[in-house]
Enzyme design. Structure first.
Site, PDB file in Angstrom:
ATOM      1  CD  GLU A  62      -7.524  -4.694   1.719  1.00  0.00           C
ATOM      2  OE1 GLU A  62      -7.977  -4.645   0.646  1.00  0.00           O
ATOM      3  OE2 GLU A  62      -6.636  -3.886   2.081  1.00  0.00           O
ATOM      4  CD  GLU A 108      -6.283   3.075  -2.349  1.00  0.00           C
ATOM      5  OE1 GLU A 108      -6.058   2.381  -3.105  1.00  0.00           O
ATOM      6  OE2 GLU A 108      -6.585   2.931  -1.085  1.00  0.00           O
ATOM      7  CG  ASP A 152      -2.599  -0.613  -0.831  1.00  0.00           C
ATOM      8  OD1 ASP A 152      -2.491  -0.820  -2.107  1.00  0.00           O
ATOM      9  OD2 ASP A 152      -3.540  -0.164   0.032  1.00  0.00           O
TER      10      ASP A 152
HETATM   11  C1  GCU Z   1      -5.981  -0.980  -1.441  1.00  0.00           C
HETATM   12  C2  GCU Z   1      -7.347  -0.178  -1.310  1.00  0.00           C
HETATM   13  C3  GCU Z   1      -8.628  -1.078  -1.253  1.00  0.00           C
HETATM   14  C4  GCU Z   1      -8.418  -2.396  -2.245  1.00  0.00           C
HETATM   15  C5  GCU Z   1      -7.289  -2.817  -2.164  1.00  0.00           C
HETATM   16  C6  GCU Z   1      -6.831  -3.777  -3.227  1.00  0.00           C
HETATM   17  O1  GCU Z   1      -6.047  -1.434   0.260  1.00  0.00           O
HETATM   18  O2  GCU Z   1      -7.384   0.727  -0.277  1.00  0.00           O
HETATM   19  O3  GCU Z   1      -9.684  -0.207  -1.578  1.00  0.00           O
HETATM   20  O4  GCU Z   1      -9.727  -3.158  -2.201  1.00  0.00           O
HETATM   21  O5  GCU Z   1      -6.084  -1.948  -2.045  1.00  0.00           O
HETATM   22  O6  GCU Z   1      -5.820  -3.748  -3.841  1.00  0.00           O
HETATM   23  O7  GCU Z   1      -7.463  -4.965  -3.149  1.00  0.00           O
END
Ligand code: GCU
Length: 607
Positions: free
Chosen positions: A234, A341, A313
């Protein structure tokens, strides 16, 4: 308000410097007049044994074991049950970790309990007395590692290893007497900010930078548990930028912390987050296996790969990640998420231990060497926003101590310590907590589909919200069918599993209902095992989920919660009821519009 420790009303003085000091202090206050002797036996490590002796009690344990033994005795005494004359215990996992996703601007990523525990305005900002209370809370349920900053390391959190180190060391000193070691999330590319022209793990200057950094950090905090790393995920930097793999990256950091006994906890949440929805070849659940399985055996012995429990996730229901079943020659930790979440933002009730028990029933013994969970804690008075969400923190502690813990027993223990209701009310409360996950699942995405939440904030229904997005999370519902075929005939995700798992899931006729649409694409007319059509099952689950939420709200309002919990619980129950109705109506309408199939019972589905 100190959650399940609300009977421990006294403040912990700041001058207690060891777990034995804390143990002695807490015992004197909790059991006044009772004589207690502490006998340190380092062979027992974090384990303890507690015996009634003629003069009172004797607790034997390793350095931290004394404290765990003390809290075990205190909690047993406070729960009102008869305390056995002799009991002993030792933790299953050596590292029992909480990952806080706190940012230094004071926000918490996916936090639903107020502002950051530790930071505000780019600085450390906390009340030390409150930190000791938090440390007591964590130690009382056996947790021993606290990562204080977000895995997405935003400025200025990189400086925890630099000019903010003395303040980080001061915080570590507060937690130390409670047997809790800090951990920091680190930014893989940090050398670049210090005149090193690359962050390539094979570059000698990069290795030297991390070695020096580790030496400096460990001289300030000698018992730091280690570094937590989110790399190539990400948008975070990582070894891929230099043509290196994740063993190359993790081992370089491992070498730096090894002389100090540190761990590198390396997250496996790596996938293509810029997928084109038109691309039918890529299937996101396959990603972690593709990035890591071939590296089995190549990680240093002080690296732990931290793997989310499911391949997506933190969804309401996912099969166990195949990576946790492979990789026999690598240290693995399973990552859970206490922060709700995708499971109701600590507004909707969602007790997780039934889900964890299912995951563990699929996980062979000794597969993982530690457990981690994303924190649900924040600066709210009650720590977890929703007072009942504290059950997830407490039972997580019990699970990390003993992964065979019984869900009902753990939840009952929490309810008894927290509220001390009479037997009938306690039974109602624990029943409701234990059923809350299934209720939530019924009114949200059906039969293992996942991802029908609103994009980004992940609360509330949006059945097509992720359909044409970049995140690789599609259900592809059309007028005939829904779901993704993940068998060998489809994306091949199921091929990543051992044979017994493939057998369990590959045939839609025998695949457990609740995983059906995770693994298969099926027509709405598909016959479920009980004879209902799949579309009818979707309608039924949603109507049932909403009806059960109504009775959940009624039960909650009839229970004698003390204030201020009662007001918060009832307000959130109202919000949950409202949201369950939205979910029920929107998901049913979504499928009705697509399929044109009427509800067999003629209930209202809006046009
Ligand atoms: C999910 C979450 C993110 C987080 C990511 C992670 O995608 O929405 O906010 O950073 O998990 O576990 O790194």
């Amino acid at each position: 308000m100190n959650a399940w420790l609300r009977q421990l009303t006294w403040r912990i003085p700041e001058d207690l410097s060891s777990p034995a000091d804390v143990a002695r202090y807490e015992l004197n206050r909790a059991l006044p007049g009772v004589s207690i002797s502490l006998n340190q036996d380092d062979n027992l490590g974090d384990g303890y044994s507690v015996q009634r002796v003629s003069s009172g009690w004797q607790i034997s344990g390793g350095k931290n074991g004394l404290l765990y033994g003390a809290y075990a005795l205190i909690l047993k005494a406070l729960s009102g049950e008869a305390v056995p004359d002799d009991f002993a215990s030792a933790p299953y996992y050596p590292l029992r970790m909480i990952n806080c996703w706190d940012n230094m601007d004071g926000t918490i990523e996916r936090g639903y309990s107020g502002r950051s525990l530790f930071f505000e305005n780019g600085c450390f900002d906390y009340d030390p007395a409150r930190m000791r209370e938090l440390a007591r809370l964590l130690a009382s349920c056996g947790l021993n590692v606290l990562c204080i900053n977000n895995v997405n390391v935003h400025e200025p959190a990189q400086r925890l290893l630099e000019d903010l180190l003395p303040e980080a060391a001061a915080l570590a000193a507060i937690f130390r007497p409670f047997g809790i070691r800090l951990m920091f999330s680190v930014d893989f590319s940090r050398p670049l900010k210090h005149g090193v022209p690359t962050a390539d793990p094979f570059d000698p200057a990069v290795r030297a930078w991390w070695r020096d950094t580790a030496a400096r950090v460990y001289s300030a905090i000698p018992d730091l548990a280690g570094f937590l790393v989110k790399a190539d995920s990400e948008g975070r930097p990582g070894p891929f930028s230099y043509g290196r793999n994740h063993a190359d990256g993790a081992n370089m950091l491992a070498e730096a912390v090894k002389p100090f006994g540190g761990w590198i906890v390396w997250r496996c949440f790596v996938y293509n987050c810029r997928q084109d929805w038109r691309d039918t070849k890529t299937d996101r659940p396959k990603a972690a296996w593709e990035h890591y399985a071939f590296l089995d055996g190549q990680f240093s012995d002080n690296v732990i790969l931290q793997v989310k429990y499911g391949p997506f996730d933190f969804q309401v229901r996912e099969p166990l990640s195949p990576l946790l079943l492979g990789m026999n020659h690598t240290n693995l930790a399973m990552e859970l998420q206490l922060a709700q979440e995708y499971t109701g933002h600590q507004i909707d009730l969602f007790t997780m231990i039934p889900m964890w028990r299912e995951l563990f029933s699929d996980l062979p013994a000794n597969r993982i060497m530690s457990l981690a969970a994303v924190s649900n804690l924040g600066r709210d008075d009650n720590y977890t926003g929703h007072p009942l969400a504290a059950v997830n923190l407490y039972t997580y502690g019990l699970l990390a101590w003993d992964p065979s813990v019984d869900a009902e027993k753990a939840v009952t223990e929490w309810a008894r310590l927290t509220y001390g209701f009479a037997a009938a009310d306690e039974k109602k409360l624990t029943g409701l907590l234990l059923s809350s996950r299934r209720i939530y699942e019924k009114y949200t995405a059906p039969l293992g589909l996942c991802w029908m939440v609103n994009p980004h904030d992940h609360y509330g229904p949006n059945p097509s919200g992720y359909e044409y997005d970049l995140w690789g999370t599609y259900h592809k519902a059309d007028r005939n069918a829904v779901g993704i075929d993940r068998t060998s005939a489809g994306t091949g995700y199921l091929d990543q599993y051992p044979p017994e798992f493939r057998q369990k899931y590959e045939d839609p006729e025998t695949c457990p209902d609740l995983y059906l649409l995770f693994f298969h694409r099926l027509p709405y007319s598909f016959r479920m095992k009980d004879g209902r059509t799949m579309i009818q099952r979707i309608y039924d689950d949603h109507f049932e989920g909403y009806a059960e939420t109504q009775s959940l709200a009624e039960t909650l309002s009839a229970l004698p919660f003390p204030e201020p919990d009662r007001a918060v619980i009832l307000r959130r129950a109202e919000m949950q009821l409202h949201d369950a109705k939205e979910w029920c109506d929107i998901v049913n309408t979504f499928f009705h519009r697509l399929s044109g199939v009427e509800d067999a019972h003629g209930r209202t589905i809006y046009p």
